[in-house]
Design an enzyme around this catalytic site. Structure first.
Site, PDB file in Angstrom:
ATOM      1  N   ASP A 160       5.508   1.091  11.843  1.00  0.00           N
ATOM      2  CA  ASP A 160       4.298   0.396  11.389  1.00  0.00           C
ATOM      3  C   ASP A 160       4.239  -1.061  11.859  1.00  0.00           C
ATOM      4  O   ASP A 160       3.239  -1.747  11.622  1.00  0.00           O
ATOM      5  CB  ASP A 160       4.200   0.437   9.853  1.00  0.00           C
ATOM      6  N   ARG A 174      -8.113  -0.438   5.464  1.00  0.00           N
ATOM      7  CA  ARG A 174      -7.273   0.530   4.733  1.00  0.00           C
ATOM      8  C   ARG A 174      -5.967  -0.120   4.274  1.00  0.00           C
ATOM      9  O   ARG A 174      -5.372   0.349   3.300  1.00  0.00           O
ATOM     10  CB  ARG A 174      -6.931   1.726   5.623  1.00  0.00           C
ATOM     11  N   CYS A 192      -3.908  13.391  12.792  1.00  0.00           N
ATOM     12  CA  CYS A 192      -4.625  12.117  12.759  1.00  0.00           C
ATOM     13  C   CYS A 192      -4.374  11.388  14.062  1.00  0.00           C
ATOM     14  O   CYS A 192      -3.643  11.870  14.922  1.00  0.00           O
ATOM     15  CB  CYS A 192      -4.232  11.289  11.548  1.00  0.00           C
ATOM     16  N   ARG A 248       1.352  15.050  12.696  1.00  0.00           N
ATOM     17  CA  ARG A 248       1.769  14.759  11.323  1.00  0.00           C
ATOM     18  C   ARG A 248       1.691  15.970  10.391  1.00  0.00           C
ATOM     19  O   ARG A 248       0.945  15.980   9.412  1.00  0.00           O
ATOM     20  CB  ARG A 248       0.957  13.590  10.748  1.00  0.00           C
ATOM     21  N   LYS A 273       0.844  -1.211   0.000  1.00  0.00           N
ATOM     22  CA  LYS A 273       0.000   0.000   0.000  1.00  0.00           C
ATOM     23  C   LYS A 273       0.870   1.249   0.000  1.00  0.00           C
ATOM     24  O   LYS A 273       0.645   2.178  -0.781  1.00  0.00           O
ATOM     25  CB  LYS A 273      -0.887   0.005   1.252  1.00  0.00           C
ATOM     26  N   ASN A 274       1.876   1.277   0.871  1.00  0.00           N
ATOM     27  CA  ASN A 274       2.656   2.509   1.015  1.00  0.00           C
ATOM     28  C   ASN A 274       3.605   2.762  -0.152  1.00  0.00           C
ATOM     29  O   ASN A 274       4.104   3.871  -0.318  1.00  0.00           O
ATOM     30  CB  ASN A 274       3.400   2.521   2.351  1.00  0.00           C
TER      31      ASN A 274
HETATM   32  C1  EPZ Z   1       4.747   7.085   5.895  1.00  0.00           C
HETATM   33  O1  EPZ Z   1       4.004   8.182   6.398  1.00  0.00           O
HETATM   34  C2  EPZ Z   1       3.795   5.912   5.899  1.00  0.00           C
HETATM   35  N1  EPZ Z   1       2.654   6.226   5.054  1.00  0.00           N
HETATM   36  C3  EPZ Z   1       3.339   5.614   7.312  1.00  0.00           C
HETATM   37  O2  EPZ Z   1       2.545   4.446   7.283  1.00  0.00           O
HETATM   38  C4  EPZ Z   1       4.575   5.341   8.182  1.00  0.00           C
HETATM   39  O3  EPZ Z   1       4.166   5.147   9.514  1.00  0.00           O
HETATM   40  C5  EPZ Z   1       5.548   6.518   8.097  1.00  0.00           C
HETATM   41  O4  EPZ Z   1       5.870   6.783   6.708  1.00  0.00           O
HETATM   42  C6  EPZ Z   1       6.853   6.281   8.852  1.00  0.00           C
HETATM   43  O5  EPZ Z   1       7.478   5.147   8.358  1.00  0.00           O
HETATM   44  C7  EPZ Z   1       2.750   6.086   3.738  1.00  0.00           C
HETATM   45  O6  EPZ Z   1       3.785   5.712   3.200  1.00  0.00           O
HETATM   46  C8  EPZ Z   1       1.547   6.397   2.933  1.00  0.00           C
HETATM   47  P1  EPZ Z   1       6.895  10.601   7.592  1.00  0.00           P
HETATM   48  P2  EPZ Z   1       4.571   9.664   6.258  1.00  0.00           P
HETATM   49  O7  EPZ Z   1       6.751  11.813   6.752  1.00  0.00           O
HETATM   50  O8  EPZ Z   1       5.283   9.775   4.967  1.00  0.00           O
HETATM   51  C9  EPZ Z   1       6.970  14.066  10.892  1.00  0.00           C
HETATM   52  C10 EPZ Z   1       0.744   3.063   7.928  1.00  0.00           C
HETATM   53  O9  EPZ Z   1       0.329   2.569   8.995  1.00  0.00           O
HETATM   54  N2  EPZ Z   1       6.815  15.003   9.760  1.00  0.00           N
HETATM   55  O10 EPZ Z   1       8.096   9.740   7.391  1.00  0.00           O
HETATM   56  O11 EPZ Z   1       3.443  10.590   6.536  1.00  0.00           O
HETATM   57  C11 EPZ Z   1       5.748  13.189  11.103  1.00  0.00           C
HETATM   58  O12 EPZ Z   1       4.768  13.846  11.876  1.00  0.00           O
HETATM   59  C12 EPZ Z   1       1.225   4.475   7.856  1.00  0.00           C
HETATM   60  O13 EPZ Z   1       0.735   2.453   6.844  1.00  0.00           O
HETATM   61  C13 EPZ Z   1       6.855  16.354   9.996  1.00  0.00           C
HETATM   62  O14 EPZ Z   1       7.004  16.816  11.135  1.00  0.00           O
HETATM   63  O15 EPZ Z   1       5.583   9.695   7.462  1.00  0.00           O
HETATM   64  C14 EPZ Z   1       6.365  11.989  11.777  1.00  0.00           C
HETATM   65  O16 EPZ Z   1       6.504  12.256  13.149  1.00  0.00           O
HETATM   66  C15 EPZ Z   1       0.906   5.320   9.009  1.00  0.00           C
HETATM   67  N3  EPZ Z   1       6.753  17.206   8.922  1.00  0.00           N
HETATM   68  C16 EPZ Z   1       7.755  11.875  11.140  1.00  0.00           C
HETATM   69  O17 EPZ Z   1       8.013  13.176  10.580  1.00  0.00           O
HETATM   70  C17 EPZ Z   1       6.590  16.751   7.656  1.00  0.00           C
HETATM   71  O18 EPZ Z   1       6.487  17.571   6.728  1.00  0.00           O
HETATM   72  C18 EPZ Z   1       7.877  10.850  10.022  1.00  0.00           C
HETATM   73  O19 EPZ Z   1       6.796  11.012   9.112  1.00  0.00           O
HETATM   74  C19 EPZ Z   1       6.564  15.376   7.426  1.00  0.00           C
HETATM   75  C20 EPZ Z   1       6.676  14.516   8.504  1.00  0.00           C
END
Ligand code: EPZ
Length: 428
Positions: free
Chosen positions: A313, A405, A118, A123, A22-23
């Site tokens: 995850d 999902r 969320c 996030r 999915k991701n």
């Molecule tokens: C991806 O989310 C995955 N989703 C998530 O999977 C996964 O948990 C996450 O990466 C971490 O591995 C998809 O790929 C669709 P990040 P993403 O940007 O890209 C902070 C699941 O269960 N951050 O790496 O949104 C953020 O809040 C899901 O399948 C900022 O502060 O994650 C987090 O604390 C849930 N500012 C950290 O960075 C930003 O602009 C990492 O988030 C972006 C992120």
């Protein structure tokens, strides 16, 4: 809303086929915005999130054909007719922000609703926006939307290549900027980039479209912008989180399960943790075989980190396993600030878990008991199903739309290995 009922206590035996990721699929779908030619994906999982992004892409002007039977998705953006990602769709799925980089790259304009917080944390998307700004986009944040344009003064309305250092690792921001950079003028250097297998898969697909990308899978990615990208057909990689979740199933129930369509390169840190828990993992011609080494599960401490560290995850699932370990484990969540919502639900089943900030201390118990529990997010949901498979009696998991999902045909896959699990449709 559907519920899932699990009657636990039976070891699992058999083979589980792992679906496409999915991701990986979500950013790949967004990449279809980068070309006016037909863009096809195979090994696409049939999941609610894929439907949500398909709806969003349709609203932007794509022709979308999803052949779920053959796990195939054809996307065609002859043009981006309506570059507005509406709140009604974005609020359902934060990954919608991934359309912004490609829209800006192709047409120099795009408007996307800001995703709200969320269940697992605030996030924010600030890194996505900062990166696009550095590439020349002007952003106007109003009415809950980000209105982005590339002014004509910047290369006649075309993003420019930059060197951008992420202050911390973000999977989504790396993907968004990588896509934006493929059509920018000049070379982009992304430093402290995410190294997840999903990034490598995206780079492979973009290269198949004619993009020039080097270093995906390392912390520095270089993208030399090209004038146009072509269509492609790309096979999505296996879902390492589904794979990991199902590897934990025979670990928690006992038994002998092989995960087909997957390879060891996707399970590094999880395989190490399971090995430390006394679970045997072996690479066989049929897939990854998982068997408990003996009757007990050893306690293991983990810290969630960006790839190649232990995946956030897979944190809830490992916690479910540790509730039955022979001793005390600690589980530290460092990626999201609120990702322990499964803890009170596991406690309802008899688990002993204390939370102190981002650290959960799990004291293993001899057995869990079935209970009614509530799913709060995708990975929390599967952790409750896993706990239910090992518990005595019946566990009924409500709000399984979270599960839908990200897990394709979960009941069918587990039932084929002897699990007593069924969906109760339309229950309150
Ligand atoms: C991806 O989310 C995955 N989703 C998530 O999977 C996964 O948990 C996450 O990466 C971490 O591995 C998809 O790929 C669709 P990040 P993403 O940007 O890209 C902070 C699941 O269960 N951050 O790496 O949104 C953020 O809040 C899901 O399948 C900022 O502060 O994650 C987090 O604390 C849930 N500012 C950290 O960075 C930003 O602009 C990492 O988030 C972006 C992120």
């Amino acid at each position: 809303m559907d519920k899932i009922a699990v009657t636990g206590g039976k070891p699992l035996n058999g083979t589980i086929p792992v679906s496409g990721s999915k991701n990986a699929c979500l950013p790949l779908m967004a990449a279809s915005l980068l070309t006016d030619q037909v863009f096809s994906l195979t090994n696409v999982p049939d999941l609610a999130d894929i439907g949500t992004l398909s709806a969003l892409l349709r609203s932007l002007g794509a022709t979308v054909t999803h052949d779920a039977q053959n796990s195939r998705l054809d996307l065609h953006f002859a043009r981006i007719s309506s570059p507005l990602a509406h709140y009604d769709i974005v609020r359902k799925m934060r990954a919608s922000i991934l359309v912004l980089g490609p829209m800006l790259a192709r047409d120099g304009a795009g408007t996307v609703s800001l995703p709200g917080g969320c269940a697992i944390g605030a996030r924010p998307v600030d890194l996505h926006l900062k990166g696009l700004q550095a590439m020349g986009a002007t952003l106007d944040l109003r009415d809950g939307y980000v209105h982005a344009t590339v002014p004509r003064s910047v290369n006649g309305g075309r993003l420019r290549g930059v060197s951008f250092r992420f202050p911390f690792v973000s999977v989504g921001a790396t993907e968004n900027l990588m896509m934006a950079a493929t059509l920018a003028k000049g070379t982009t250097r992304l430093v402290n980039a995410a190294q997840e297998p999903e990034i490598v898969d995206l780079a492979r697909c973009l290269s198949g479209m004619g993009a020039h990308i080097e270093g995906a899978g390392t912390s520095t990615i270089e993208i030399e912008g090209v004038d146009a990208l072509s269509g492609t057909e790309h096979k999505v990689i296996a879902d390492r989180i589904e794979l990991g979740s199902f590897m934990i199933a025979p670990a928690i129930t006992g038994g002998d399960v092989t995960l087909a369509n997957a390879d060891m390169s996707l399970v590094g840190a999880l395989a190490e943790a399971l090995d430390a828990a006394d679970v045997s993992i072996s690479d066989t011609p049929d897939g990854i075989r998982v068997v408990r080494k003996n009757g007990t599960i050893k306690p293991v401490s983990i810290i969630t980190e960006p790839f190649p560290g232990y995946a956030t995850d897979l944190q809830a699932q490992m916690m479910a396993l540790m509730t039955l370990a022979d001793g005390i484990s600690t589980i530290e969540e460092r990626i999201f600030e609120n990702r322990f919502m499964h803890v009170p639900e596991l406690a309802r089943m008899g688990a002993k878990i204390d939370i102190n900030g981002g650290v959960a201390t799990v004291t293993g118990v001899d057995s869990l008991r079935g209970a009614p529990v509530m799913a709060t997010d995708l990975r929390a949901s599967i952790s409750l199903v896993l706990a239910g498979l090992a518990a005595e009696g019946e566990t009924v998991v409500s709000r399984v739309y979270h599960l839908d999902r990200g897990y394709e045909r979960v009941e069918e896959k587990l039932r084929a290995c002897g699990a007593q699990i069924e969906r109760i449709q339309g229950a309150d």
